[in-house]
Motif scaffolding. Structure first.
Motif, PDB file in Angstrom:
ATOM      1  N   ALA A 166     -45.283  26.902 -14.659  1.00 30.41           N
ATOM      2  CA  ALA A 166     -44.870  26.259 -15.803  1.00 30.41           C
ATOM      3  C   ALA A 166     -45.928  25.834 -16.480  1.00 30.41           C
ATOM      4  O   ALA A 166     -47.055  25.713 -15.953  1.00 30.41           O
ATOM      5  N   VAL A 167     -45.678  25.795 -17.960  1.00 27.44           N
ATOM      6  CA  VAL A 167     -46.928  25.186 -18.744  1.00 27.44           C
ATOM      7  C   VAL A 167     -46.064  24.203 -19.661  1.00 27.44           C
ATOM      8  O   VAL A 167     -44.799  24.245 -20.042  1.00 27.44           O
ATOM      9  N   ILE A 168     -46.584  23.024 -19.566  1.00 25.92           N
ATOM     10  CA  ILE A 168     -45.993  22.020 -20.289  1.00 25.92           C
ATOM     11  C   ILE A 168     -46.809  21.541 -21.542  1.00 25.92           C
ATOM     12  O   ILE A 168     -47.934  21.642 -21.798  1.00 25.92           O
ATOM     13  N   GLY A 169     -45.658  21.582 -22.550  1.00 25.08           N
ATOM     14  CA  GLY A 169     -46.132  21.230 -23.972  1.00 25.08           C
ATOM     15  C   GLY A 169     -45.295  22.313 -25.110  1.00 25.08           C
ATOM     16  O   GLY A 169     -44.902  23.183 -24.363  1.00 25.08           O
ATOM     17  N   GLY A 170     -45.417  21.907 -26.075  1.00 20.68           N
ATOM     18  CA  GLY A 170     -44.943  22.868 -27.192  1.00 20.68           C
ATOM     19  C   GLY A 170     -45.820  23.040 -28.580  1.00 20.68           C
ATOM     20  O   GLY A 170     -45.281  23.616 -29.316  1.00 20.68           O
ATOM     21  N   GLY A 171     -46.985  22.970 -28.346  1.00 20.24           N
ATOM     22  CA  GLY A 171     -47.960  23.040 -29.475  1.00 20.24           C
ATOM     23  C   GLY A 171     -48.542  24.612 -29.347  1.00 20.24           C
ATOM     24  O   GLY A 171     -48.382  25.109 -28.417  1.00 20.24           O
ATOM     25  N   ASP A 172     -49.571  24.880 -30.092  1.00 24.39           N
ATOM     26  CA  ASP A 172     -50.269  25.913 -30.217  1.00 24.39           C
ATOM     27  C   ASP A 172     -51.024  26.231 -28.939  1.00 24.39           C
ATOM     28  O   ASP A 172     -51.055  27.518 -28.344  1.00 24.39           O
ATOM     29  N   SER A 173     -51.682  25.442 -28.230  1.00 25.54           N
ATOM     30  CA  SER A 173     -52.232  25.350 -27.082  1.00 25.54           C
ATOM     31  C   SER A 173     -51.309  26.012 -25.858  1.00 25.54           C
ATOM     32  O   SER A 173     -51.533  26.758 -25.115  1.00 25.54           O
ATOM     33  N   ARG A 229     -38.813  18.351 -26.468  1.00 22.56           N
ATOM     34  CA  ARG A 229     -37.961  18.711 -27.611  1.00 22.56           C
ATOM     35  C   ARG A 229     -37.389  20.034 -27.529  1.00 22.56           C
ATOM     36  O   ARG A 229     -37.603  20.800 -26.356  1.00 22.56           O
ATOM     37  N   ASP A 230     -36.386  20.294 -28.542  1.00 17.65           N
ATOM     38  CA  ASP A 230     -35.825  21.512 -28.349  1.00 17.65           C
ATOM     39  C   ASP A 230     -36.402  22.563 -29.584  1.00 17.65           C
ATOM     40  O   ASP A 230     -35.636  23.472 -30.065  1.00 17.65           O
ATOM     41  N   GLN A 231     -37.656  22.260 -30.006  1.00 21.14           N
ATOM     42  CA  GLN A 231     -38.211  22.879 -30.915  1.00 21.14           C
ATOM     43  C   GLN A 231     -39.587  22.976 -30.730  1.00 21.14           C
ATOM     44  O   GLN A 231     -40.099  21.869 -30.337  1.00 21.14           O
ATOM     45  N   LEU A 232     -40.471  23.897 -30.809  1.00 19.53           N
ATOM     46  CA  LEU A 232     -41.782  24.247 -30.644  1.00 19.53           C
ATOM     47  C   LEU A 232     -42.554  23.766 -31.815  1.00 19.53           C
ATOM     48  O   LEU A 232     -42.141  23.733 -32.982  1.00 19.53           O
ATOM     49  N   ALA A 265     -45.658  24.634 -31.951  1.00 22.49           N
ATOM     50  CA  ALA A 265     -46.530  25.740 -32.176  1.00 22.49           C
ATOM     51  C   ALA A 265     -46.380  26.608 -33.597  1.00 22.49           C
ATOM     52  O   ALA A 265     -45.390  26.471 -34.290  1.00 22.49           O
ATOM     53  N   SER A 266     -47.385  27.234 -34.295  1.00 25.17           N
ATOM     54  CA  SER A 266     -47.373  28.228 -35.140  1.00 25.17           C
ATOM     55  C   SER A 266     -46.167  29.216 -35.094  1.00 25.17           C
ATOM     56  O   SER A 266     -46.016  29.750 -34.140  1.00 25.17           O
ATOM     57  N   ARG A 267     -45.627  29.551 -36.287  1.00 31.55           N
ATOM     58  CA  ARG A 267     -44.627  30.576 -36.107  1.00 31.55           C
ATOM     59  C   ARG A 267     -44.952  31.885 -35.417  1.00 31.55           C
ATOM     60  O   ARG A 267     -44.045  32.334 -34.660  1.00 31.55           O
ATOM     61  N   HIS A 268     -46.202  32.513 -35.635  1.00 29.22           N
ATOM     62  CA  HIS A 268     -46.049  33.663 -35.051  1.00 29.22           C
ATOM     63  C   HIS A 268     -46.540  33.660 -33.444  1.00 29.22           C
ATOM     64  O   HIS A 268     -46.213  34.767 -33.023  1.00 29.22           O
ATOM     65  N   LEU A 269     -47.006  32.480 -33.193  1.00 31.69           N
ATOM     66  CA  LEU A 269     -47.114  32.350 -31.783  1.00 31.69           C
ATOM     67  C   LEU A 269     -45.551  32.290 -31.282  1.00 31.69           C
ATOM     68  O   LEU A 269     -45.472  32.740 -30.068  1.00 31.69           O
ATOM     69  N   GLN A 270     -44.879  31.487 -31.752  1.00 31.08           N
ATOM     70  CA  GLN A 270     -43.395  31.242 -31.445  1.00 31.08           C
ATOM     71  C   GLN A 270     -42.843  32.476 -30.955  1.00 31.08           C
ATOM     72  O   GLN A 270     -41.932  32.730 -30.042  1.00 31.08           O
ATOM     73  N   GLU A 271     -42.741  33.294 -32.275  1.00 32.54           N
ATOM     74  CA  GLU A 271     -42.331  34.672 -32.110  1.00 32.54           C
ATOM     75  C   GLU A 271     -42.568  35.544 -31.000  1.00 32.54           C
ATOM     76  O   GLU A 271     -41.910  36.170 -30.380  1.00 32.54           O
ATOM     77  N   ARG A 272     -43.901  35.490 -30.796  1.00 30.30           N
ATOM     78  CA  ARG A 272     -44.439  36.368 -29.736  1.00 30.30           C
ATOM     79  C   ARG A 272     -43.903  35.868 -28.171  1.00 30.30           C
ATOM     80  O   ARG A 272     -43.624  36.513 -27.336  1.00 30.30           O
ATOM     81  N   ALA A 273     -43.917  34.340 -28.209  1.00 31.11           N
ATOM     82  CA  ALA A 273     -43.309  33.781 -27.011  1.00 31.11           C
ATOM     83  C   ALA A 273     -41.907  34.082 -26.825  1.00 31.11           C
ATOM     84  O   ALA A 273     -41.370  34.414 -25.741  1.00 31.11           O
ATOM     85  N   PHE A 274     -41.050  34.062 -27.724  1.00 35.24           N
ATOM     86  CA  PHE A 274     -39.648  34.278 -27.752  1.00 35.24           C
ATOM     87  C   PHE A 274     -39.588  35.724 -27.225  1.00 35.24           C
ATOM     88  O   PHE A 274     -38.357  36.023 -26.751  1.00 35.24           O
ATOM     89  N   ALA A 275     -40.245  36.628 -27.669  1.00 34.84           N
ATOM     90  CA  ALA A 275     -40.064  38.023 -27.455  1.00 34.84           C
ATOM     91  C   ALA A 275     -40.405  38.439 -26.194  1.00 34.84           C
ATOM     92  O   ALA A 275     -40.432  39.444 -25.652  1.00 34.84           O
ATOM     93  N   ASP A 276     -41.366  37.633 -25.399  1.00 39.96           N
ATOM     94  CA  ASP A 276     -42.028  38.020 -24.208  1.00 39.96           C
ATOM     95  C   ASP A 276     -41.024  37.776 -23.207  1.00 39.96           C
ATOM     96  O   ASP A 276     -40.636  36.831 -22.724  1.00 39.96           O
ATOM     97  N   PRO A 277     -40.628  38.822 -22.543  1.00 37.39           N
ATOM     98  CA  PRO A 277     -39.715  38.837 -21.136  1.00 37.39           C
ATOM     99  C   PRO A 277     -40.177  37.948 -19.875  1.00 37.39           C
ATOM    100  O   PRO A 277     -39.354  37.393 -19.299  1.00 37.39           O
ATOM    101  N   LYS A 278     -41.351  37.690 -19.959  1.00 35.55           N
ATOM    102  CA  LYS A 278     -41.969  36.973 -19.001  1.00 35.55           C
ATOM    103  C   LYS A 278     -41.835  35.226 -19.228  1.00 35.55           C
ATOM    104  O   LYS A 278     -42.110  34.725 -18.384  1.00 35.55           O
ATOM    105  N   PHE A 309     -37.862  29.320 -21.338  1.00 39.25           N
ATOM    106  CA  PHE A 309     -37.826  27.678 -21.756  1.00 39.25           C
ATOM    107  C   PHE A 309     -36.777  26.834 -21.278  1.00 39.25           C
ATOM    108  O   PHE A 309     -35.938  27.049 -21.138  1.00 39.25           O
ATOM    109  N   LEU A 310     -37.630  25.596 -21.106  1.00 40.84           N
ATOM    110  CA  LEU A 310     -36.631  24.523 -20.542  1.00 40.84           C
ATOM    111  C   LEU A 310     -36.966  23.628 -21.543  1.00 40.84           C
ATOM    112  O   LEU A 310     -37.965  22.883 -21.701  1.00 40.84           O
TER     113      LEU A 310
END
Ligand code: NAP
Length: 309
Positions: A149-156, A177-180, A182-195, A198-199
């Motif tokens: 698990a990774v805790i947090g919703g920021g860039d790091s 919260r229900d929104q990250l 983190a910057s948009r491009h990082l979010q997009e990469r994370a949402f697209a990653d099958p591994k 999100f909780l």
């Protein structure tokens, strides 16, 4: 033999401190960098850096090492010293270090950065190094094929989650919260990653296990339901706290403990300057830290000249 007096004592060996070292060396000022127990500062524990101009992508430790090598090209000492206090002694400052060595300087640049914020939940301290980590670069490879698990919703949190997918089977980002953030491009990469999963709206209440971490007790903030999330490791990225405990009563600190200083890096104490994440600032980035390092040396040089030191 007269005790050595530096023109500038630079406290901290992250990007701000190393840049100050380079600028001080180039200005032929007598300077030392006290890099503490963690050379490179937080850069050293950052997996990849993609926003430092000149490098499309570079590992944090590699950038830290390159900066240190550049300082060593100049006549600037880099000392492995942990600073415990700073005191004015007439025209000079005494910088106290662990082991009771006192280093004297005409000026001081505070560049001691910040440290990971703790979750402060049961199990966090108990399982430190046994599944609880604050550094994916250092510990990620131990979790090959495991679930973390990774805790947090920021860039790091998002950046390090993406890095962890190189090793692990699954990363669950637990965010309050229900929104990250983190910057948009990082979010997009994370949402697209099958591994990566999100909780949302979730807070860790406890870290549990026998010998090592086995599960997190997580509470949904909307429904108040408490569930168990089975994981082998937990990486905590919920922001940072400034390394300023040794500065209480020395310079003005803001309510969060950051050194009060503007873009000119001047603190409440003439002759002491603050550069990088340690000071109040809008944007904590390597580029802003290196900028501060350069500005602080210019400000220190001006102070030396004005004071006739
Ligand atoms: P941050 O931006 O302050 O984000 C901290 C995250 O942790 C937030 O999502 C916050 O939730 C959450 N959080 C804080 N306290 C919490 C708690 N007690 N329990 C659970 N969650 C908690 O910190 P960061 O990600 O370390 O970044 C620090 C700075 O470095 C930022 O300026 C960031 O932009 C910069 N940085 C940049 C990059 C990059 O440019 N690639 C990479 C790393 C860091 P909320 O969202 O609800 O507040």
């Amino acid at each position: 033999m007269a005790k050595e007096v530096y023109d500038i004592v630079i406290v901290g060996g992250g990007p701000a401190g190393m840049t100050a070292g380079i600028y001080a060396g180039r200005a032929h000022l007598k300077a030392c960098v006290l890099e503490g127990m963690s050379p490179g500062g937080q850069m050293f524990t950052t997996s990849v850096i993609e926003n430092y101009p000149g490098f499309e992508i570079i590992d944090g430790p590699a950038l830290a090492q390159a900066m240190e090598e550049q300082v060593r090209k100049w006549d600037v000492e880099i000392l492995r010293k942990h600073v415990t206090g700073v005191k004015r002694q007439s025209d000079l400052f005494e910088v106290m270090t662990l082991g009771d060595e006192v280093i004297s300087g005409k000026t001081v640049i505070l560049a001691a950065g910040s440290k990971p914020r703790k979750l402060e939940v049961p199990g966090e301290a108990e399982f430190a190094g046994r599944g609880v980590s604050y550094c994916a670069t250092c510990d990620g490879a131990f979790f090959r094929g495991k679930n973390v698990a990774v805790i947090g919703g920021g860039d790091s949190a998002v950046e390090e989650s993406l890095y962890l997918t190189r090793f692990v089977n699954r990363v669950t980002i637990v965010h309050r919260r229900d929104q990250l953030r983190a910057s948009r491009h990082l979010q997009e990469r994370a949402f697209a990653d099958p591994k990566i999963e999100f909780l949302w709206d979730s807070e860790v209440e406890a870290i549990e296990g026998e010998q090592a971490v086995e599960q997190l007790r997580v509470k949904n903030r909307k429904t108040e339901a408490v569930t168990a999330l089975p994981v082998d490791g937990i990486f905590i990225y919920i922001g940072t706290l400034p390394n300023t405990d040794f500065l209480r009563g020395v310079v003005e600190l803001d309510p969060w403990g950051y050194v009060v200083a503007g873009e000119d890096t001047r603190t409440s104490e003439p002759g002491i300057f603050a550069a990088g994440d340690i000071r109040t600032k809008e944007l904590q980035q390597i580029v802003t830290a290196v900028a501060d390092g350069a500005v602080a040396v210019m400000a220190a040089e001006k102070y030396l000249w004005e004071q006739g030191l």
